[in-house]
Design an enzyme around this catalytic site. Structure first.
Site, PDB file in Angstrom:
ATOM      1  CB  CYS A 173      49.201  14.185  16.255  1.00 28.18           C
ATOM      2  SG  CYS A 173      48.521  13.046  15.056  1.00 28.18           S
TER       3      CYS A 173
ATOM      4  CB  CYS B 177      48.317  10.962  17.695  1.00 30.59           C
ATOM      5  SG  CYS B 177      49.467  11.169  16.340  1.00 30.59           S
TER       6      CYS B 177
END
Length: 187
Positions: free
Chosen positions: A106, A109
């Protein structure tokens, strides 16, 4: 052009042979005077900054400068928690716990991880505990707490998720602080 570095030296190499073709010898001399001549040993990051412009081509002239290494802002790392120790670290905690649900694949993230590390440094260990949980090895927690988007931060207090504290998507530090303040966690 491409700059490559090693432990002790800095080299500058030309990516295209067409760069070496010149029309006049006067232009060649001016261009050669404008090429970078890095001569610094690396003790940190290399920063190329312009001091002046080459009169013949308008190219920037700059020797390499070494910028000092900067230390990280955090004094303690954000703890990574697995499903096995989620009960002990999050649900049995006496102080509020901010949980960052993330994944290695991600991109947002990775952006929010720096924000979470800065928040960890700003908030005392007696005010809030901040932990990270990777979602891929912990699908039971993802299902139990309804994590549908990444990254997700959620606040837990007294073993339960705080109502309305789940926030999905990337967030900057001021907004994270406002989010925590809304649920009674002050810096």
């Amino acid at each position: 052009a491409r700059v490559s570095t090693t432990a002790r030296t800095l080299s500058f190499e030309v990516a295209s042979p067409a760069f070496l073709r010149y029309r006049t010898s006067r232009h060649r001399r001016a261009t050669m005077a404008c090429t970078f001549a890095p001569n610094a040993t690396l003790g940190g990051r290399v920063s190329l900054r312009a001091r002046s412009r080459c009169p013949a081509r308008g190219a920037l002239m700059a020797p390499a400068r070494v910028a000092p290494k900067t230390r990280g802002l955090t004094t303690r790392a954000v703890k990574e928690v697995s499903g096995a120790d989620f009960q002990a670290e999050v649900l049995d905690s006496e102080i509020p716990v901010l949980v960052d649900f993330w994944a290695t694949w991600c991109g947002p993230c990775k952006l929010i991880s720096k924000v979470v590390e800065k928040a960890e440094a700003e908030y005392g260990s007696d005010k809030v505990k901040i932990v990270k949980i990777e979602v891929d090895p912990n699908p039971e927690l993802v299902e139990k707490y309804g994590i549908y988007g990444l990254p997700t931060v959620m606040l837990f207090r007294n073993g339960e998720p705080v109502e309305g504290s789940k926030r999905e998507g990337a967030i900057n530090l001021p907004k994270l602080k406002d989010h925590l303040t809304k649920f009674g966690v002050e810096a």
